[in-house]
Each structure stands twice: as C-alpha cells, then as structure tokens.
Enzyme design. Sequence first.
Site, PDB file in Angstrom:
ATOM      1  N   GLU A   1       0.823  -1.221   0.000  1.00 62.89           N
ATOM      2  CA  GLU A   1       0.000   0.000   0.000  1.00 62.89           C
ATOM      3  C   GLU A   1       0.852   1.264   0.000  1.00 62.89           C
ATOM      4  O   GLU A   1       1.738   1.421   0.839  1.00 62.89           O
ATOM      5  CB  GLU A   1      -0.909  -0.018   1.242  1.00 62.89           C
ATOM      6  CG  GLU A   1      -1.877   1.152   1.299  1.00 62.89           C
ATOM      7  CD  GLU A   1      -2.862   1.052   2.460  1.00 62.89           C
ATOM      8  OE1 GLU A   1      -3.217  -0.073   2.869  1.00 62.89           O
ATOM      9  OE2 GLU A   1      -3.279   2.112   2.951  1.00 62.89           O
TER      10      GLU A   1
ATOM     11  N   LYS B   1      -7.379  -0.942  11.672  1.00 70.11           N
ATOM     12  CA  LYS B   1      -6.733  -1.396  10.422  1.00 70.11           C
ATOM     13  C   LYS B   1      -5.504  -0.535  10.127  1.00 70.11           C
ATOM     14  O   LYS B   1      -4.459  -1.027   9.702  1.00 70.11           O
ATOM     15  CB  LYS B   1      -7.735  -1.328   9.263  1.00 70.11           C
ATOM     16  CG  LYS B   1      -7.254  -1.952   7.961  1.00 70.11           C
ATOM     17  CD  LYS B   1      -6.518  -1.004   7.031  1.00 70.11           C
ATOM     18  CE  LYS B   1      -6.148  -1.661   5.719  1.00 70.11           C
ATOM     19  NZ  LYS B   1      -5.359  -0.795   4.831  1.00 70.11           N
TER      20      LYS B   1
ATOM     21  N   ASP C   1       4.383 -14.218  11.959  1.00 72.85           N
ATOM     22  CA  ASP C   1       3.051 -14.747  11.664  1.00 72.85           C
ATOM     23  C   ASP C   1       2.047 -13.595  11.766  1.00 72.85           C
ATOM     24  O   ASP C   1       1.588 -13.248  12.859  1.00 72.85           O
ATOM     25  CB  ASP C   1       2.738 -15.860  12.680  1.00 72.85           C
ATOM     26  CG  ASP C   1       1.367 -16.486  12.462  1.00 72.85           C
ATOM     27  OD1 ASP C   1       0.531 -15.890  11.766  1.00 72.85           O
ATOM     28  OD2 ASP C   1       1.146 -17.580  13.016  1.00 72.85           O
TER      29      ASP C   1
ATOM     30  N   HIS D   1      -1.854   9.743  -1.060  1.00 69.45           N
ATOM     31  CA  HIS D   1      -2.001   8.511  -1.837  1.00 69.45           C
ATOM     32  C   HIS D   1      -1.875   8.764  -3.335  1.00 69.45           C
ATOM     33  O   HIS D   1      -1.435   7.913  -4.082  1.00 69.45           O
ATOM     34  CB  HIS D   1      -3.418   7.940  -1.621  1.00 69.45           C
ATOM     35  CG  HIS D   1      -3.514   6.966  -0.502  1.00 69.45           C
ATOM     36  ND1 HIS D   1      -3.024   5.693  -0.606  1.00 69.45           N
ATOM     37  CD2 HIS D   1      -4.048   7.064   0.730  1.00 69.45           C
ATOM     38  CE1 HIS D   1      -3.266   5.056   0.531  1.00 69.45           C
ATOM     39  NE2 HIS D   1      -3.877   5.871   1.359  1.00 69.45           N
TER      40      HIS D   1
HETATM   41  C1  MEV Z   1      -5.769   2.958   5.149  1.00 67.47           C
HETATM   42  O1  MEV Z   1      -5.068   1.798   4.819  1.00 67.47           O
HETATM   43  C2  MEV Z   1      -5.774   3.183   6.640  1.00 67.47           C
HETATM   44  C3  MEV Z   1      -6.666   4.309   7.121  1.00 67.47           C
HETATM   45  O2  MEV Z   1      -7.979   4.154   6.589  1.00 67.47           O
HETATM   46  C4  MEV Z   1      -6.690   4.238   8.642  1.00 67.47           C
HETATM   47  C5  MEV Z   1      -7.722   5.135   9.284  1.00 67.47           C
HETATM   48  O3  MEV Z   1      -8.732   5.481   8.654  1.00 67.47           O
HETATM   49  O4  MEV Z   1      -7.508   5.460  10.459  1.00 67.47           O
HETATM   50  C6  MEV Z   1      -6.176   5.656   6.655  1.00 67.47           C
END
Ligand code: MEV
Length: 422
Positions: A83, A261, A277, A375
Amino acid sequence: MQGGSELPGFYKLSTEERLKLLQKLAGLTEEEVKVLGNTGGLPSDIANRMIENVVGGMTLPLGIATNFLVNGKDYVVPMAIEEPSVVAAASNAAKIARVKGGFKVTNTGPVMIGQIQTVGVRDPRMAAKKLAARKKVLLAKANEQDPMLVSLGGGAKDLNVKIIESLKGPMVIVELFVNCGDAMGANAVNTMAEAVAPLVEAISGGRVYLRIISNLADRRLVKATAVFDKEALGGEEVVEGILYAYAFADADPYRCATHNKGIMNGVVAVALACGQDTRALEAGAHSYASRSGAYKPLTTWKVNKDGDLVGTLEMPMAVGLVGGAAKVHPTAKANVKILGLKTAIELAEVMGAVGLAQNFAALRALASEGIQRGHMKLHARNIAASVGATGKMVDQIADQLVAEKKIRMDRAKEILDGLSKK
Ligand code: MEV
C-alpha cells in the site's frame, strides 16, 4: 482452472515440474512462468522447506521507515507492504514524535497461553479443583517437552483452570501460561498442550479434544506511548480533529475497524519484513480490541497540560526471532539485522511504536487534508504504468494527472498517446 483441481501427486513433483503443470492448466505464458518461479531473495530450496506444493515466490516492495526513536534507541525500520503512503506516513509520524523524545514502550513479557479443552466431565467443579491441585505435575510434564526453553529461563510457569458453558454443555479448560522467550511460541506451546493432555484426562476423568495456543495473547502485551508536539503536528485544530477521530472510533465499530486497520498497516508491514506470523498478530489485535465485549480502538488519545497530543497503543504482540521464518528467510534475517535486534521483545516494542505512529499519521491526515493527497501521486504512477507508460513518462503522466485532479485510466491513456506522438 482447466482439468480440475485434484492434481494427484502434485506434492511429489519438483518445483519446476509443478510450474510446468500449472502452466498447462492455467494457460500461463513463458513470461508468467518466469515471474512466478522467481523466488527473489528466498532460495527455492528454503521456500520448499517452509510450505508445501511450492511453485515460486511472491515479492512485495520493502521500504524503510526512518526517524524512529524507541526507548532512547534509533531504529530504521523495514516494512513490507503493497500500500502506498504507509512507509512515508510512519517516517513522518516518527519525526514528529522525536520532538518530544520519541516512543516509550513497555511490555508484559513473552507469555503465551495454551488451551486444553476437556469435555464429558461428570463433575466439572470437582475436576477443576483436582486439576488445579495437580498444577506442579502438569507444569513439570509441560516443561519436560522443551528443556532448551527452560534452560533459558522460559517454559510453563503457571496454569489456570476454568469452566465454560458452551453449545455442548460445560467444558473444563486448562490454560498453560508459557514464557516463550525469543520464540513466537506456537510450536512450544502446542507441544506442551498435547503432552499434558493424557494427564488432564486422567485427573479430570473427561475427554480432551483441542490442545492449542490462544492467539488472544493478553499476557504478551506491548504498551507504546508518545507525545506529539502540538505545533509540530499542525496546531490546535488538528489536535482537536484527532480527539474527535478517536471519539468516533471509540463510539462506533464501523469506524473502529478502520482505525485499528490503520494500526495494523504498520504492525503487519514490519511483521512481514521480519518473517512473523501476521495472522496471529491480526487475531490477537482484534480479539484484544473486543475484550470488553464491545469492539474498541487499540489506541487512546488525549491532550496533556501543554496542549500536546499524547497517544498510547496497547496490544498483544506475539513475535519471535528463533524457531520461525525470521531465522530461515534470508530477507527476514537481513531485516532483523537492519533493526539491530537482540531479542523478540525488542522487535515487539519497535512494532508497537510503528503501530502508534501509523495511527497518529492516519488520524492527522484524516483530521486535516484527508488521506487522498498523499495517496494520489503513487496511485497516479501506478495508473500511468498500467496504461503502458515506461521510464520518465511514468512521472510525467502522473504529475499531469495529479495537477488535473483526474487520476483515471482514460486520461492517462490520452496523455500517453499525446506524448508518444511527439
Ligand atoms: C488505510 O489503509 C488506513 C486508514 O484508513 C486508517 C484510518 O482510517 O484510520 C487511513
């Protein structure tokens, strides 16, 4: 796939033979076979010993996050991830954290839990009592399995017996608490759980089914804290925005999943780079996030008396430097060397710092300019390359796509056609 998926004897073939067969089945070109068969920094014979039915390798970009100061020590941090923006975001967050002394990380020690499930016990309370009374014998049996770990100060240190109500009635669960030292510990713990099972049956009068490690590693936690200077991070309004973002994640599981995430973007990228792992880490993280019964953020955010932002990440971090891929994968070994790690705990602490940095960077971007700007440049380069641009043209087209705010394949193709005519 043409010709079905049974492939009898596939496992007996050499890597080359498997690839040839796969080529026929899937209609792969010579180029595709070459790409698949390229195991990169992982020699084919090592790959073959790591998993089954190997046909090749899958390479990810490996980037280096800079600026990390963790418990007073400088680290450059290898991250393997597909990413865009993650590595840059971590580096940037770590730079801001440095202003107030970097990351302070503590840990609870490398203790994993092994579970032994006992069913069909006539009197569960009595059985639980008897099992608890035989703790010494059970621990001794467990420790016989790994004299090396014991000689290094690790091994099964304690146990817990609990009765749970289940869909199939009450069960008596024996939990071994094993100090895994520098190993992730799955092998050691599973071996111990299997070894004590006959004793558990004899003592309880029940029948043992599962004997397996728990990935809810809540006795192997790291706690990372950092102060982010309010001026360095963009001012009071951004601080306020981050506090609102945290409150959102705390109140709503849909937001919280994405919040966590973002943390795992950092944790898993370092884990992959170091041969860990990643599924165990994900399982540990999300089950720990749900331990109260509601799904909650792994980080907390508040303001200190100076108006600076203070972030804390607490999560299970089951990682090892011996007995796993970290010890056999040449790239993982090189990455461990880049980090200059002496112990698995040190790796866990660095990963905690990276997870916190990643969360800070995401919330900061979301609470101000949004994450898309960062991004977009990389995304635009990917779009340019995917329509056939090569060399300098990739950047030329990407710059134009970003400037026009039209990061689309059709526009990239138009620009490419225009440049090619010239
Ligand atoms: C993207 O991979 C991760 C984010 O969505 C985390 C978040 O929203 O806190 C930017």
